[in-house]
Scaffold this motif. Structure first.
Motif, PDB file in Angstrom:
ATOM      1  N   LEU A  32       0.827  -1.226   0.000  1.00 25.78           N
ATOM      2  CA  LEU A  32       0.000   0.000   0.000  1.00 25.78           C
ATOM      3  C   LEU A  32       0.855   1.267   0.000  1.00 25.78           C
ATOM      4  O   LEU A  32       0.478   2.276  -0.590  1.00 25.78           O
ATOM      5  CB  LEU A  32      -0.949   0.007   1.209  1.00 25.78           C
ATOM      6  CG  LEU A  32      -1.877   1.224   1.312  1.00 25.78           C
ATOM      7  CD1 LEU A  32      -2.909   1.228   0.180  1.00 25.78           C
ATOM      8  CD2 LEU A  32      -2.598   1.255   2.663  1.00 25.78           C
ATOM      9  N   ALA A  33       2.006   1.219   0.663  1.00 29.62           N
ATOM     10  CA  ALA A  33       2.849   2.427   0.785  1.00 29.62           C
ATOM     11  C   ALA A  33       3.949   2.475  -0.266  1.00 29.62           C
ATOM     12  O   ALA A  33       4.847   3.315  -0.179  1.00 29.62           O
ATOM     13  CB  ALA A  33       3.471   2.478   2.180  1.00 29.62           C
ATOM     14  N   ARG A  34       3.881   1.581  -1.258  1.00 32.27           N
ATOM     15  CA  ARG A  34       5.024   1.509  -2.168  1.00 32.27           C
ATOM     16  C   ARG A  34       5.034   2.636  -3.198  1.00 32.27           C
ATOM     17  O   ARG A  34       6.091   3.167  -3.518  1.00 32.27           O
ATOM     18  CB  ARG A  34       5.066   0.170  -2.888  1.00 32.27           C
ATOM     19  CG  ARG A  34       6.456  -0.133  -3.397  1.00 32.27           C
ATOM     20  CD  ARG A  34       6.531  -1.438  -4.159  1.00 32.27           C
ATOM     21  NE  ARG A  34       6.107  -2.558  -3.354  1.00 32.27           N
ATOM     22  CZ  ARG A  34       5.683  -3.708  -3.845  1.00 32.27           C
ATOM     23  NH1 ARG A  34       5.633  -3.894  -5.149  1.00 32.27           N
ATOM     24  NH2 ARG A  34       5.302  -4.677  -3.035  1.00 32.27           N
ATOM     25  N   ALA A  39       8.120   9.943  -1.253  1.00 35.27           N
ATOM     26  CA  ALA A  39       7.569  11.113  -0.556  1.00 35.27           C
ATOM     27  C   ALA A  39       7.424  10.827   0.944  1.00 35.27           C
ATOM     28  O   ALA A  39       7.726  11.697   1.785  1.00 35.27           O
ATOM     29  CB  ALA A  39       6.219  11.493  -1.165  1.00 35.27           C
ATOM     30  N   LEU A  40       6.987   9.614   1.274  1.00 38.80           N
ATOM     31  CA  LEU A  40       6.867   9.253   2.693  1.00 38.80           C
ATOM     32  C   LEU A  40       8.236   9.327   3.368  1.00 38.80           C
ATOM     33  O   LEU A  40       8.373   9.835   4.485  1.00 38.80           O
ATOM     34  CB  LEU A  40       6.283   7.843   2.835  1.00 38.80           C
ATOM     35  CG  LEU A  40       4.870   7.630   2.277  1.00 38.80           C
ATOM     36  CD1 LEU A  40       4.528   6.139   2.256  1.00 38.80           C
ATOM     37  CD2 LEU A  40       3.831   8.394   3.094  1.00 38.80           C
ATOM     38  N   LEU A  41       9.265   8.829   2.669  1.00 33.62           N
ATOM     39  CA  LEU A  41      10.616   8.847   3.242  1.00 33.62           C
ATOM     40  C   LEU A  41      11.147  10.260   3.384  1.00 33.62           C
ATOM     41  O   LEU A  41      11.882  10.553   4.334  1.00 33.62           O
ATOM     42  CB  LEU A  41      11.557   7.982   2.401  1.00 33.62           C
ATOM     43  CG  LEU A  41      11.405   6.481   2.680  1.00 33.62           C
ATOM     44  CD1 LEU A  41      12.120   5.663   1.613  1.00 33.62           C
ATOM     45  CD2 LEU A  41      11.941   6.138   4.073  1.00 33.62           C
ATOM     46  N   ALA A  42      10.791  11.142   2.473  1.00 34.20           N
ATOM     47  CA  ALA A  42      11.215  12.544   2.617  1.00 34.20           C
ATOM     48  C   ALA A  42      10.594  13.129   3.891  1.00 34.20           C
ATOM     49  O   ALA A  42      11.264  13.858   4.643  1.00 34.20           O
ATOM     50  CB  ALA A  42      10.801  13.350   1.387  1.00 34.20           C
ATOM     51  N   ASP A  43       9.335  12.793   4.146  1.00 37.33           N
ATOM     52  CA  ASP A  43       8.696  13.249   5.390  1.00 37.33           C
ATOM     53  C   ASP A  43       9.413  12.680   6.614  1.00 37.33           C
ATOM     54  O   ASP A  43       9.620  13.379   7.616  1.00 37.33           O
ATOM     55  CB  ASP A  43       7.232  12.809   5.427  1.00 37.33           C
ATOM     56  CG  ASP A  43       6.343  13.574   4.449  1.00 37.33           C
ATOM     57  OD1 ASP A  43       6.762  14.637   3.953  1.00 37.33           O
ATOM     58  OD2 ASP A  43       5.213  13.102   4.193  1.00 37.33           O
ATOM     59  N   SER A 152       1.133  -0.257  11.093  1.00 35.01           N
ATOM     60  CA  SER A 152       2.582  -0.276  10.857  1.00 35.01           C
ATOM     61  C   SER A 152       2.876  -0.196   9.368  1.00 35.01           C
ATOM     62  O   SER A 152       2.173  -0.779   8.545  1.00 35.01           O
ATOM     63  CB  SER A 152       3.233  -1.505  11.484  1.00 35.01           C
ATOM     64  OG  SER A 152       3.001  -2.666  10.726  1.00 35.01           O
ATOM     65  N   VAL A 153       3.931   0.535   9.033  1.00 40.37           N
ATOM     66  CA  VAL A 153       4.368   0.739   7.646  1.00 40.37           C
ATOM     67  C   VAL A 153       5.840   0.338   7.574  1.00 40.37           C
ATOM     68  O   VAL A 153       6.664   0.861   8.327  1.00 40.37           O
ATOM     69  CB  VAL A 153       4.205   2.219   7.236  1.00 40.37           C
ATOM     70  CG1 VAL A 153       4.717   2.445   5.818  1.00 40.37           C
ATOM     71  CG2 VAL A 153       2.750   2.663   7.370  1.00 40.37           C
ATOM     72  N   SER A 154       6.156  -0.596   6.676  1.00 41.31           N
ATOM     73  CA  SER A 154       7.535  -1.071   6.511  1.00 41.31           C
ATOM     74  C   SER A 154       8.150  -0.461   5.263  1.00 41.31           C
ATOM     75  O   SER A 154       7.543  -0.496   4.187  1.00 41.31           O
ATOM     76  CB  SER A 154       7.546  -2.605   6.375  1.00 41.31           C
ATOM     77  OG  SER A 154       7.151  -3.214   7.591  1.00 41.31           O
ATOM     78  N   LEU A 155       9.364   0.057   5.387  1.00 41.77           N
ATOM     79  CA  LEU A 155      10.075   0.677   4.255  1.00 41.77           C
ATOM     80  C   LEU A 155      11.518   0.178   4.245  1.00 41.77           C
ATOM     81  O   LEU A 155      12.130  -0.009   5.302  1.00 41.77           O
ATOM     82  CB  LEU A 155      10.056   2.204   4.399  1.00 41.77           C
ATOM     83  CG  LEU A 155       8.658   2.854   4.341  1.00 41.77           C
ATOM     84  CD1 LEU A 155       8.712   4.305   4.818  1.00 41.77           C
ATOM     85  CD2 LEU A 155       8.073   2.778   2.933  1.00 41.77           C
ATOM     86  N   GLY A 156      12.062  -0.037   3.061  1.00 39.58           N
ATOM     87  CA  GLY A 156      13.451  -0.450   2.951  1.00 39.58           C
ATOM     88  C   GLY A 156      13.606  -1.962   2.974  1.00 39.58           C
ATOM     89  O   GLY A 156      12.767  -2.694   2.453  1.00 39.58           O
ATOM     90  N   LEU A 157      14.693  -2.432   3.588  1.00 37.15           N
ATOM     91  CA  LEU A 157      14.973  -3.870   3.591  1.00 37.15           C
ATOM     92  C   LEU A 157      13.835  -4.659   4.231  1.00 37.15           C
ATOM     93  O   LEU A 157      13.210  -4.195   5.189  1.00 37.15           O
ATOM     94  CB  LEU A 157      16.268  -4.157   4.369  1.00 37.15           C
ATOM     95  CG  LEU A 157      17.567  -3.703   3.719  1.00 37.15           C
ATOM     96  CD1 LEU A 157      18.750  -4.036   4.644  1.00 37.15           C
ATOM     97  CD2 LEU A 157      17.760  -4.373   2.354  1.00 37.15           C
ATOM     98  N   LEU A 177       7.788  -8.996   6.098  1.00 37.18           N
ATOM     99  CA  LEU A 177       7.256  -7.657   5.816  1.00 37.18           C
ATOM    100  C   LEU A 177       8.249  -6.926   4.926  1.00 37.18           C
ATOM    101  O   LEU A 177       9.406  -6.721   5.303  1.00 37.18           O
ATOM    102  CB  LEU A 177       7.017  -6.883   7.115  1.00 37.18           C
ATOM    103  CG  LEU A 177       5.879  -7.423   7.996  1.00 37.18           C
ATOM    104  CD1 LEU A 177       5.731  -6.568   9.248  1.00 37.18           C
ATOM    105  CD2 LEU A 177       4.557  -7.488   7.232  1.00 37.18           C
ATOM    106  N   ALA A 178       7.784  -6.566   3.732  1.00 41.42           N
ATOM    107  CA  ALA A 178       8.648  -5.971   2.715  1.00 41.42           C
ATOM    108  C   ALA A 178       8.356  -4.485   2.564  1.00 41.42           C
ATOM    109  O   ALA A 178       7.376  -3.952   3.118  1.00 41.42           O
ATOM    110  CB  ALA A 178       8.452  -6.699   1.388  1.00 41.42           C
ATOM    111  N   HIS A 179       9.184  -3.845   1.794  1.00 45.05           N
ATOM    112  CA  HIS A 179       9.049  -2.419   1.473  1.00 45.05           C
ATOM    113  C   HIS A 179       7.622  -2.088   1.003  1.00 45.05           C
ATOM    114  O   HIS A 179       7.136  -2.688   0.038  1.00 45.05           O
ATOM    115  CB  HIS A 179      10.050  -2.104   0.369  1.00 45.05           C
ATOM    116  CG  HIS A 179      10.003  -0.687  -0.110  1.00 45.05           C
ATOM    117  ND1 HIS A 179      10.379   0.382   0.669  1.00 45.05           N
ATOM    118  CD2 HIS A 179       9.604  -0.162  -1.292  1.00 45.05           C
ATOM    119  CE1 HIS A 179      10.244   1.492  -0.016  1.00 45.05           C
ATOM    120  NE2 HIS A 179       9.773   1.201  -1.212  1.00 45.05           N
ATOM    121  N   GLY A 180       6.985  -1.170   1.678  1.00 37.23           N
ATOM    122  CA  GLY A 180       5.644  -0.738   1.282  1.00 37.23           C
ATOM    123  C   GLY A 180       4.503  -1.491   1.932  1.00 37.23           C
ATOM    124  O   GLY A 180       3.346  -1.095   1.779  1.00 37.23           O
TER     125      GLY A 180
END
Ligand code: MD3
Ligand code: FE
Length: 220
Positions: A32-34, A39-43, A152-157, A177-180
């Motif tokens: 969902l967050a991929r 933009a999420l990471l910039a925040d 929870s939102v997972s980003l990256g590795l 749990l993967a990126h996004g």
């Protein structure tokens, strides 16, 4: 022996925002967050610039391997006095940075997709993992109202999430749990024991050798 050298790089599985049940009250929204992860990471980077990541110390005197910070009206803190939510960052003595609207909107959308319309998070805990970082089995019980879910939102590795039962002794399920990936933990899952296995090494296109997890909570 498996040859999954490329699995950690960019998680090519398609995004699937249809809720996938994980346990009673817990649903995964794969990817969902991929699409707006950059933009999420910039925040998140702006939050970290205002309230740096730090390794908190448990009441028992152990330094946590996860680096943490917060945004929102309250932030989770741990020190010799215990675990609690506080309106101020103990490093600066100032209020935590405001929750960026794009992060809040994602959490609210995910909660609504999982059947928790009206979720109004007031705290977002930012967890940063590097290879080897782990989070031991625990319950999240410092929030006032366990009727509200945690998003929870997972980003990256990618990480192996450990999802246990209501007792610490129950053998946990292992969930990748993967990126996004976004997970909503409500109902009976809200007080389940959970943790994260030591992060495997890898190199993510956006985050390099790191994983960031955001958890949105109604703390106050
Ligand atoms: C299930 N974070 O910050 S996110 C935490 O990946 C935490 O950083 C982990 O556990 C991480 O407290 C896991 C998934 C998660 C978060 C909260 C939960 C699962 C949960 C609360 C209740 C049940
Ligand atoms: Fe937790």
């Amino acid at each position: 022996m498996t040859f999954d050298l490329f699995d950690n790089l960019d998680d090519p599985a398609p995004a699937n925002p249809a809720p996938e049940p994980l346990a009673d009250g817990a649903v995964v929204l794969r990817g969902l967050a991929r699409t707006n992860a950059e933009a999420l990471l910039a925040d998140v980077q702006a939050v970290i610039a205002a309230a740096p990541l730090r390794h908190m110390v448990t009441p028992g005197g152990l330094t946590m391997s996860v680096a943490m910070t917060n945004c929102g009206d309250a932030g989770w803190v741990s020190d010799a006095r215990g675990y609690r939510y506080d309106r101020t960052d103990p490093l600066s003595g100032q209020p935590w940075p405001a929750m960026p609207p794009r992060l809040r909107a994602l959490a609210e959308e995910a909660a609504a997709l999982a059947g928790f319309a009206g979720f109004a998070p007031d705290a977002c805990l930012v967890n940063r993992y590097v290879p080897g970082t782990r989070l031991s089995l625990h319950q999240d019980r410092d929030e006032r109202d366990f009727g509200a879910p945690i998003v929870s939102v997972s980003l990256g590795l990618p990480a192996v999430f450990l999802f246990g039962g209501m007792r610490r002794a129950e053998r946990p399920q292992r969930v990748r749990l993967a990126h996004g990936d976004v997970v909503v933990w409500g109902g009976p899952s809200r007080l389940a024991f959970h943790g994260v296995a030591p992060l495997a090494d890898g190199d993510h296109p956006l985050l390099g050798r790191a994983r960031i997890n955001l958890t949105f909570r109604k703390a106050l």
